[in-house]
Design an enzyme around this catalytic site. Structure first.
Site, mmCIF file in Angstrom:
data_model
loop_
_atom_site.group_PDB
_atom_site.id
_atom_site.type_symbol
_atom_site.label_atom_id
_atom_site.label_comp_id
_atom_site.label_asym_id
_atom_site.label_seq_id
_atom_site.Cartn_x
_atom_site.Cartn_y
_atom_site.Cartn_z
ATOM 1 N N TYR A 30 19.527 -11.362 2.516
ATOM 2 C CA TYR A 30 17.830 -10.720 2.265
ATOM 3 C C TYR A 30 17.790 -11.031 0.819
ATOM 4 C CZ TYR A 30 19.509 -6.214 0.235
ATOM 5 O OH TYR A 30 19.960 -5.185 -0.695
ATOM 6 N N ARG A 97 27.249 -12.742 22.049
ATOM 7 C CA ARG A 97 28.063 -12.225 21.128
ATOM 8 C C ARG A 97 29.555 -12.726 20.899
ATOM 9 N NH1 ARG A 97 32.031 -8.475 19.960
ATOM 10 N NH2 ARG A 97 31.795 -7.371 17.900
ATOM 11 N N HIS A 99 32.317 -13.725 17.512
ATOM 12 C CA HIS A 99 32.381 -13.854 16.082
ATOM 13 C C HIS A 99 32.071 -15.025 15.549
ATOM 14 C CE1 HIS A 99 33.947 -9.969 16.588
ATOM 15 N NE2 HIS A 99 34.192 -9.867 15.262
ATOM 16 N N LYS A 144 23.956 -11.301 -1.493
ATOM 17 C CA LYS A 144 22.712 -10.089 -1.049
ATOM 18 C C LYS A 144 22.917 -10.106 0.499
ATOM 19 C CE LYS A 144 18.628 -8.167 -2.679
ATOM 20 N NZ LYS A 144 19.108 -6.819 -3.150
ATOM 21 N N GLU A 176 28.580 -1.909 -10.638
ATOM 22 C CA GLU A 176 27.075 -1.636 -10.488
ATOM 23 C C GLU A 176 26.862 -0.273 -9.908
ATOM 24 O OE1 GLU A 176 25.412 -4.661 -8.032
ATOM 25 O OE2 GLU A 176 26.918 -4.555 -6.768
ATOM 26 N N LEU A 200 26.192 -7.720 -7.803
ATOM 27 C CA LEU A 200 24.896 -8.459 -7.458
ATOM 28 C C LEU A 200 24.314 -9.062 -8.549
ATOM 29 C CD1 LEU A 200 23.175 -9.398 -4.843
ATOM 30 C CD2 LEU A 200 21.466 -7.725 -5.647
HETATM 31 N N1 PMP Z 1 22.883 -4.342 -7.200
HETATM 32 C C1 PMP Z 1 22.696 -4.006 -5.845
HETATM 33 C C2 PMP Z 1 23.905 -3.509 -5.164
HETATM 34 C C3 PMP Z 1 21.557 -3.963 -5.359
HETATM 35 O O1 PMP Z 1 21.040 -3.482 -4.160
HETATM 36 C C4 PMP Z 1 20.294 -4.286 -6.248
HETATM 37 C C5 PMP Z 1 18.796 -4.479 -5.836
HETATM 38 N N2 PMP Z 1 18.383 -3.416 -4.934
HETATM 39 C C6 PMP Z 1 20.646 -4.641 -7.668
HETATM 40 C C7 PMP Z 1 21.928 -4.782 -7.948
HETATM 41 C C8 PMP Z 1 19.359 -4.980 -8.523
HETATM 42 O O2 PMP Z 1 19.121 -6.441 -8.235
HETATM 43 P P1 PMP Z 1 17.447 -6.714 -8.791
HETATM 44 O O3 PMP Z 1 17.454 -6.665 -10.211
HETATM 45 O O4 PMP Z 1 17.339 -8.264 -8.327
HETATM 46 O O5 PMP Z 1 16.667 -5.999 -7.865
#
Ligand code: PMP
Length: 282
Positions: A30, A97, A99, A144, A176, A200
């Site tokens: 997403y 279903r 995998h 993501k 993060e 991410l």
């Molecule tokens: N890390 C994670 C796990 C996230 O879910 C998000 C966004 N919700 C971010 C970092 C930040 O990414 P962005 O600046 O692209 O929203």
């Protein structure tokens, strides 16, 4: 109004078969794209991260960049708010279903718009509180993925503690937040963890580093220890919807002075100015 597999409709009318692999396996990716004054922010960067996520799960991109942009613009036009948060979701489609990847199945493509809610002036003035936890997610946090169970559980730890975010550590190194990227101010330097498979690659993260560089603000991208996080003079969280938000309480202890600091003030102002300049040009 939402977009589902080529059609625009009210969300109440949208239906997904129960055998969708998103529902069965969480097999999809997403994006969340902020829209200011009806203009999508950093659209090229969001679409290239989407491409990266799709490559990561070996799903062919169902649309060209131009096609994505035309769907996005149509959906923005069909929704009322000037500022929107677009949620874009692609799964490996509907199949019995199993995998193994199904053959000859079309992906499910869903997009919805919500009003964009950015941090309130009070939140920016007082900052938010956060807690720390061990990062127990998989090793492809750069994708993501819609399978967000670990993030959901980690974020709930914060909610249960009356906090806004959970800061994650792997072997005592900052990765993060459960749904954000984290910046640390240590001494007179802004620190950011390197973009690798453990986090991410935030679109806002990139903007903040560009702004720091543009401002001549000292910054370093490197591994950050838990000790450095716990003794930081400022902590910032960033995301597309929370923009740049100061963290002023960590595990119940004041961060620095306990108030949003000068790095926050500069980056927040720079972010707002940049956003408005980009929107004027778009
Ligand atoms: N890390 C994670 C796990 C996230 O879910 C998000 C966004 N919700 C971010 C970092 C930040 O990414 P962005 O600046 O692209 O929203």
């Amino acid at each position: 109004m939402i977009y589902l597999n080529g059609e625009y409709m009210p969300i109440e009318e949208a239906r997904i078969p129960v055998l969708d692999r998103g529902f069965i396996f969480g097999d999809g990716v997403y994006e969340v794209i902020p829209v200011y004054s009806r203009k999508p922010f950093r659209i090229e960067e969001h679409l290239s991260r989407l491409e990266h996520s799709l490559n990561g799960i070996r799903l062919e991109n169902p649309h060209s960049g131009e096609e994505w942009k035309s769907i996005i613009h149509r959906l923005i036009a069909l929704n009322e708010p000037e500022d929107q948060s677009l949620y874009l979701h692609i799964t490996r489609g509907v199949a019995k279903r199993d995998h193994a990847f199904p053959k000859g199945v079309k992906p499910t493509i869903f997009m919805m718009s919500n009003p964009l809610v950015t941090p309130s002036p009070q939140t920016l003035e007082s900052g938010v509180s956060a807690i720390t936890a061990e990062d127990n997610r998989w090793l492809r946090c750069d994708i993501k993925a819609i399978s967000l169970l670990p993030n959901v559980l980690l974020r709930q730890l914060a909610i249960d503690a009356g906090a806004a975010e959970t800061l994650l550590f792997r072997e005592n190194l900052l990765t993060e937040g459960a749904a954000s990227n984290i910046f640390v101010v240590s001494g007179n330097t802004l620190l950011a963890p390197p973009k690798d498979n453990l986090m991410l690659p935030g679109i806002t993260y990139d903007v903040v580093l560009e702004l720091a560089q543009g401002q001549g603000m000292p910054f370093e991208v490197r591994r950050i220890s838990k000790e450095e996080v716990c003794s930081a003079s400022e902590l910032l969280l960033t995301s597309s919807t929370r923009e740049v938000t100061p963290i002023t309480l960590l595990d119940g202890k004041a961060v620095g002075s306990g108030k949003p600091g000068p790095f926050f003030a500069r980056l927040h102002d720079a972010y707002q100015a940049f956003k408005h300049a980009v929107m004027r040009r778009a």
